[in-house]
Design an enzyme around this catalytic site. Structure first.
Site, PDB file in Angstrom:
ATOM      1  N   THR A  12       0.822  -1.211   0.000  1.00 32.30           N
ATOM      2  CA  THR A  12       0.000   0.000   0.000  1.00 32.30           C
ATOM      3  C   THR A  12       0.853   1.255   0.000  1.00 32.30           C
ATOM      4  O   THR A  12       0.540   2.237  -0.682  1.00 32.30           O
ATOM      5  CB  THR A  12      -0.928   0.014   1.228  1.00 32.30           C
ATOM      6  OG1 THR A  12      -1.833  -1.088   1.140  1.00 32.30           O
ATOM      7  CG2 THR A  12      -1.724   1.297   1.314  1.00 32.30           C
ATOM      8  N   SER A  52       1.266  -7.077  -1.068  1.00 28.26           N
ATOM      9  CA  SER A  52       1.785  -8.133  -0.193  1.00 28.26           C
ATOM     10  C   SER A  52       0.880  -9.355  -0.149  1.00 28.26           C
ATOM     11  O   SER A  52       1.311 -10.439   0.261  1.00 28.26           O
ATOM     12  CB  SER A  52       2.018  -7.601   1.224  1.00 28.26           C
ATOM     13  OG  SER A  52       0.807  -7.319   1.882  1.00 28.26           O
ATOM     14  N   THR A  83       1.162  -4.146   4.323  1.00 26.71           N
ATOM     15  CA  THR A  83       0.765  -4.470   5.696  1.00 26.71           C
ATOM     16  C   THR A  83       0.003  -5.788   5.818  1.00 26.71           C
ATOM     17  O   THR A  83      -0.003  -6.403   6.892  1.00 26.71           O
ATOM     18  CB  THR A  83      -0.112  -3.350   6.282  1.00 26.71           C
ATOM     19  OG1 THR A  83      -1.303  -3.205   5.494  1.00 26.71           O
ATOM     20  CG2 THR A  83       0.642  -2.037   6.329  1.00 26.71           C
ATOM     21  N   ASP A  84      -0.630  -6.244   4.742  1.00 23.52           N
ATOM     22  CA  ASP A  84      -1.508  -7.408   4.878  1.00 23.52           C
ATOM     23  C   ASP A  84      -0.760  -8.675   5.271  1.00 23.52           C
ATOM     24  O   ASP A  84      -1.305  -9.524   5.987  1.00 23.52           O
ATOM     25  CB  ASP A  84      -2.289  -7.643   3.577  1.00 23.52           C
ATOM     26  CG  ASP A  84      -3.383  -6.616   3.377  1.00 23.52           C
ATOM     27  OD1 ASP A  84      -3.669  -5.858   4.328  1.00 23.52           O
ATOM     28  OD2 ASP A  84      -3.967  -6.562   2.280  1.00 23.52           O
TER      29      ASP A  84
END
Length: 313
Positions: A12, A52, A83-84
């Site tokens: 992101t 990710s 971040t995932d």
């Protein structure tokens, strides 16, 4: 002056709008534009640029190789990551780079770096500060927190305070981290393999023994998220025993966010222990999965797997 290697991987933080939604587009240099950085000599590489969600274990072994190759040339490392799956990435590198005597710091953002009000500039600035001044180890730096890479997990989909430690002891503020701390004992050890034949099965009320068995036969290691402290419903302990007899490594953990599992408390947990399941105890699911992949890659027998899985803390 310290030298820091910046590794950009997409996510992101590097995304821009497209007709199909946000897509990673920004280069490593564009990510650092406008970020307040500490005094350091910064070099950048970008081995890939992916959401990710699309990362697999081979990407994390690639990151570990880049860091290994630059270990003697740099004093710290910053990884910009989506971040995932950043919790999985930090857990993977905690297995692949052990006793790290230099800081390896993951960070990311909930909003793209070029979006107004983004958290990218703060998180990147903090991460570089940690890489210059912090202790050795694998870390996640997010929203002013520094979290042990073995214990970091995403807890919110859009709030800036999106990453937390498994326990309060697993995290500290950026200021506390940069004030110094104890270095890991022993020299840094690098590993270069993960066996991706591991998966997670979350138990649900009424799940059948057949479903658990069928799922387990497709992997070499099965991490089962049980209820509460790791309880297994009536009838499933026999399936666990069957899978173990077929050389599937079965690890028990809990689907509860905090506290960890303890299979010795209830009968429903002791049955899993008696069947031969390995307790993950205070590990996050992310770490238990990546640790399983690491242990699979370096063992052949069930006993060796158990010893390696339980021995690496």
């Amino acid at each position: 002056m310290k030298k820091i290697l910046f590794i950009a991987t997409g996510g992101t933080i590097a995304s821009e709008p497209s007709p199909e939604g946000l897509v990673p587009e920004l280069s490593a240099g564009e990510l650092l534009s406008g970020v307040v950085l500490p005094e350091a000599e910064i070099h950048a590489v970008q081995p890939f640029s992916l959401d990710s969600t699309n990362l697999v274990p081979e990407h994390w072994t690639q990151l570990a190789s880049i860091i290994r190759d630059g270990w003697q040339d740099f004093d710290g490392f910053v990884i910009a990551h989506g971040t995932d799956t950043m919790g999985y990435g930090a857990a993977a590198l905690s297995c692949l780079i052990q006793h790290a005597d230099k800081p390896v710091v993951f960070t990311g953002a909930q909003l793209p770096a070029k979006t107004q009000g983004t958290d990218a500039e703060r998180n990147l600035g903090d991460a570089f500060q940690c890489a210059v001044m912090g202790s050795g180890g694998i870390w996640v730096c997010f929203n002013g927190r520094v979290i042990n890479g073995r214990a970091a997990r995403k807890v919110h989909t859009h709030d800036f305070d999106a990453y937390r430690g498994f326990t309060p002891e697993d995290e500290q503020t950026v200021g506390e981290f940069c004030a110094g701390g104890s270095e890991p004992d022993g020299g840094t050890v690098f590993y270069n393999r993960l066996n991706s034949s591991a998966a997670v099965l979350k138990l649900t009320p009424g799940i059948s023994a057949e479903m658990v068995h069928d799922f387990g036969t497709h992997v070499n290691a099965l991490v089962i998220e049980g209820f509460g402290m790791g309880g297994v419903p009536e009838g499933l302990s026999g399936v666990i025993e069957q899978l173990i007899s077929c050389n599937v490594r079965v690890i028990m953990t809990t689907q509860v966010h905090g506290g960890g599992c303890d299979l010795t408390v209830y009968e429903v947990g002791r049955k899993a222990l008696k069947a031969g399941a390995i307790p993950a105890e205070g590990m996050t699911t992310e770490y238990a999965v990546m640790r399983s992949m690491w242990a699979l890659a370096y063992t052949y027998t069930a006993e060796d797997f158990r010893n390696l899985f339980l021995g690496m803390r």
